[in-house]
Design a protein around this motif. Structure first.
Motif, short mmCIF file in Angstrom:
data_model
loop_
_atom_site.label_atom_id
_atom_site.label_comp_id
_atom_site.label_asym_id
_atom_site.label_seq_id
_atom_site.Cartn_x
_atom_site.Cartn_y
_atom_site.Cartn_z
N GLN A 467 26.96 7.11 48.19
CA GLN A 467 27.67 8.37 48.43
C GLN A 467 29.18 8.19 48.30
N ALA A 471 31.61 10.06 45.57
CA ALA A 471 32.75 10.87 46.00
C ALA A 471 34.01 10.44 45.27
N THR A 487 27.49 18.89 49.69
CA THR A 487 28.19 17.62 49.91
C THR A 487 27.96 17.12 51.33
N SER A 504 26.42 18.49 44.86
CA SER A 504 27.02 17.65 45.89
C SER A 504 28.03 16.68 45.29
N LEU A 505 29.23 16.66 45.86
CA LEU A 505 30.29 15.78 45.38
C LEU A 505 30.07 14.33 45.79
N TYR A 510 26.05 14.92 40.31
CA TYR A 510 26.85 16.15 40.40
C TYR A 510 27.11 16.71 39.00
#
Length: 548
Positions: A467, A471, A487, A504-505, A510
Motif C-alpha cells: 500500500q 501511494a 483509498t 484506490s490511491l 489504480y
C-alpha cells in the motif's frame, strides 16, 4: 406609480445578469421580455397594487437573494446548492458571512424595503388603480410577454444544452432549483429507510499484529494553491514540509465545490455519475463497522440535517465539538479515545472547520503569522488582509496535521495511517472576476484543486509495504475526491461490494486513465471543462501540471 417601482425593482437582477452571464442575444431578449411582461401583468391583476406587491413577496425575496449572490460571486444565478447551503448552514456561519457582505445587504434593503413599506401604506389607505391604467399596463405586459415567448424559439435553436428556460431565464431557473433542492432534502430525510438493508459484506485481506489505528481527516475549503507543500511562496505549511515520510497527492480535484455534497461523496463509495446511489448506500463508518473496527466520527461543524449527518451517525461514537471550535480540539478528543479504549482496531474520521469563512475565527491568535488579519468587509481594498487570515488557517492546519502525525508516531506498538483531503477549494478574488468563497454554480481552478496527503507509521510500512509503495507511485496520479473512500478502505486492507481497487490511491491497479467528473448544480456528472472553467482557469491549473 407604485406598480412601476415594483416592476423596476424586480427586473434589476435580470438586467445585471445580462452583463454577467454568457448568454446569446435571443436568450437575453427572453430573459428581459418574459419576466418584464409577467411582472407588469402581475402588478395590475387586482385593483389594489399594494396587495399584488405583497403577494409578490417570493419574487422580491428571490430578487434580493440574487443581487446578494451577484455581489458575492460576480455572476451566476441562485443555484440549487445555494438553497441547500441556506438550509444547512448554522446561524453563526450565516451571521459571519452577512457581516462581511454588508454593502450588498444595505443595497437590497434600500431597493426592496421602501417598496414593501409603500405597498403596505397603499393597502392601509385603500388606494385603487383605475380601470384604464390596469388595461394599459396589463395589455402592454401581455404583448411584451408574447415577444419574449417568440424569442425562446431561436434561443433554443442556438443553445448547446437546450435548457434555456430551466437554466437561463430568471426567476424560472431559480424556481426549478428550489424544487430540486426540496427533492434532494426529501431523499436525504428518507436515507435511514432507503439504506436500511444495505451491506458491504466487508472483510479484511490482511491484518497487522497488535493494534491498528486509521485516521481520516476531511479538511474544509483548503485550496492547494495556498499550501507551501504545493509551491506557494509563503511558509504556510512549514512543519509538514519537514516530514520526510509524507506522501503528498498533487493532482486531486473535488467532485463538488459545496460541503453538503462534497463530504458525503468523500464518505461514500458512489462514483460521481452514480448520484442517486448516494441515498441507498451507507458510507465509510458502516464499511469499517462491518470489518470489525471501533469507529469514531468527530466533527468541528454543527449538525446540518443533511447527508453528512446520516453517514456520520453510522459511527459507533459521534462527537460534535462545541464552540469555540478549533480543530486541535478534535485531536484532543481522538487522543483521549485512543488512551481509554481497549479496541485493537480503530477508525477516526475528523471533519475539520479548517479554512471555512470567516477565516480569522478559525485559529487561535498565536497562529496569526500573517498580519494584518482583521475582520474586514469583503471588498477589493481588503483582499490582502483577507488573504492573510486565509493563509493563517492553512498555517493552523499545518500545526494540526503535524501534531496528529507526531502523536501517531509515538504509538510505537501500533500500526497507524493517516489520510487527509480538503472537501473543496476557495476563491479569494484572485483575478478580474473578483470571485469569492465557494459553492458558486460555475467553478474556478481555485475551488477545484484541493490539498491531499497521506502518512504511514514505521509499523504500518513494515506490515503493508504494498500500500505504501502504491501511494508513493500514485502521488502525481490524476484523481478526484471519489478516490478517498476507496483509498481509506485500501489502507485498512478491506474488500467488499462497491470497494474498488482501481479507484484506490494505495492500490497498484489504480486507474490513471479514468475520466474525471464533477457533480454540477443539477447533480449531473460532467467533465471538468464543462463546469464553467475559463481559459484563465485552465492556464492556472496548467502551471501546476494539472489537466482537468
Amino acid at each position: 406609480m407604485l406598480a412601476i417601482y415594483f416592476i423596476f425593482a424586480l427586473i434589476i437582477p435580470n438586467c445585471v445578469l445580462v452583463n454577467t452571464e454568457n448568454y446569446t442575444w435571443w436568450t437575453i431578449e427572453a430573459l428581459i421580455l418574459l419576466p418584464l411582461g409577467f411582472y407588469m401583468m402581475w402588478s395590475v391583476a387586482l385593483r389594489r397594487s399594494g396587495v399584488m406587491i405583497w403577494l409578490g413577496l417570493p419574487f422580491i425575496f428571490v430578487g434580493a437573494f440574487q443581487l446578494v449572490l451577484l455581489y458575492l460571486f460576480g455572476g451566476s444565478i441562485i443555484a440549487t446548492d445555494m438553497f441547500t447551503n441556506v438550509l444547512t448552514t448554522n446561524p453563526g456561519e450565516a451571521g459571519e458571512l452577512l457581516a462581511n457582505i454588508y454593502p450588498s445587504v444595505i443595497l437590497v434593503c434600500a431597493i426592496y424595503l421602501p417598496l414593501l413599506w409603500l405597498a403596505a401604506r397603499e393597502i392601509g389607505h385603500r388606494r385603487y388603480i383605475s380601470r384604464t391604467t390596469r388595461l394599459s399596463v396589463g395589455l402592454t405586459g401581455a404583448s411584451i410577454f408574447v415577444f419574449g415567448l417568440l424569442a425562446l424559439w431561436p434561443a433554443y435553436r442556438v443553445s448547446e444544452e437546450k435548457h434555456v428556460l430551466r437554466d437561463e431565464i430568471f426567476p424560472l431557473n431559480v424556481i426549478y432549483n428550489m424544487g430540486l433542492c426540496g427533492s434532494e432534502f426529501r431523499k436525504a430525510k428518507s436515507f435511514p429507510k432507503s439504506s436500511a438493508g444495505f451491506r458491504y459484506e466487508a472483510e479484511r485481506t490482511a491484518e497487522a499484529p497488535g493494534r491498528e489505528i486509521y485516521v481520516y481527516i476531511i479538511g474544509e475549503a483548503s485550496r492547494a494553491m495556498n499550501w507551501q507543500l504545493y509551491g506557494y511562496d509563503r511558509a504556510t505549511t512549514p512543519r509538514l514540509a519537514e516530514i520526510d515520510d509524507l506522501v503528498v497527492f498533487r493532482d486531486v480535484l473535488t467532485q463538488s465545490n459545496t460541503t453538503h455534497k462534497s463530504v458525503p461523496l468523500i464518505l461514500s463509495s458512489v462514483a460521481t455519475d452514480q448520484h442517486e446511489e448516494l441515498y441507498r448506500r451507507k458510507g465509510l463508518p458502516a464499511l469499517f463497522n462491518e470489518a470489525g473496527f471501533e469507529t469514531w466520527f468527530i466533527s468541528n461543524q454543527s449538525p446540518q440535517g443533511a447527508m453528512i449527518d446520516h453517514l456520520a451517525h453510522d459511527a459507533k461514537h459521534l462527537i460534535y465539538i462545541r464552540a469555540p471550535r478549533y480543530d486541535m480540539q478534535m485531536f484532543d478528543e481522538m487522543r483521549r479515545a485512543i488512551a481509554t479504549s481497549g479496541a485493537r482496531k480503530m477508525l477516526f474520521i475528523l471533519h475539520c472547520y479548517g479554512s471555512h469563512f470567516s477565516y480569522h475565527q478559525r485559529y487561535p491568535r498565536a497562529f496569526a503569522r500573517f498580519v494584518p488579519d482583521d475582520d474586514v468587509a469583503i471588498a477589493e481594498q481588503h483582499i490582502e488582509t483577507i488573504r492573510n487570515s486565509y493563509d493563517n488557517t492553512i498555517y493552523y492546519t499545518d500545526h494540526f496535521l503535524a501534531e496528529t502525525i507526531g502523536y501517531l508516531r509515538t504509538l510505537t506498538d501500533t500500526s497507524t495511517a493517516l489520510l487527509y483531503c480538503a472537501d473543496h477549494g476557495e476563491d479569494l478574488q484572485d483575478d478580474e472576476r473578483r470571485r469569492f468563497l465557494h459553492a458558486s454554480p460555475t467553478t474556478t481552478a481555485y475551488q477545484l484543486w484541493v490539498a491531499s496527503l497521506a502518512w504511514f507509521s514505521e509499523s504500518y510500512r513494515r506490515y503493508f509495504p504494498g500500500q505504501v509503495a502504491a501511494a508513493e507511485a500514485n502521488a502525481d496520479a490524476p484523481a478526484t475526491t471519489h478516490a478517498l473512500f476507496h483509498t481509506m478502505a485500501g489502507m485498512a486492507s478491506i474488500r467488499g461490494r462497491h470497494v474498488l481497487p482501481v479507484s484506490s490511491l494505495v492500490s497498484p491497479s489504480y486507474d490513471r486513465t479514468a475520466e474525471r467528473r464533477y457533480l454540477n448544480d443539477h447533480n449531473e456528472a460532467v467533465p471538468f471543462r464543462r463546469t464553467g472553467l475559463t481559459q484563465e482557469d485552465l492556464e492556472v491549473l496548467g502551471r501546476y501540471g494539472i489537466e482537468p
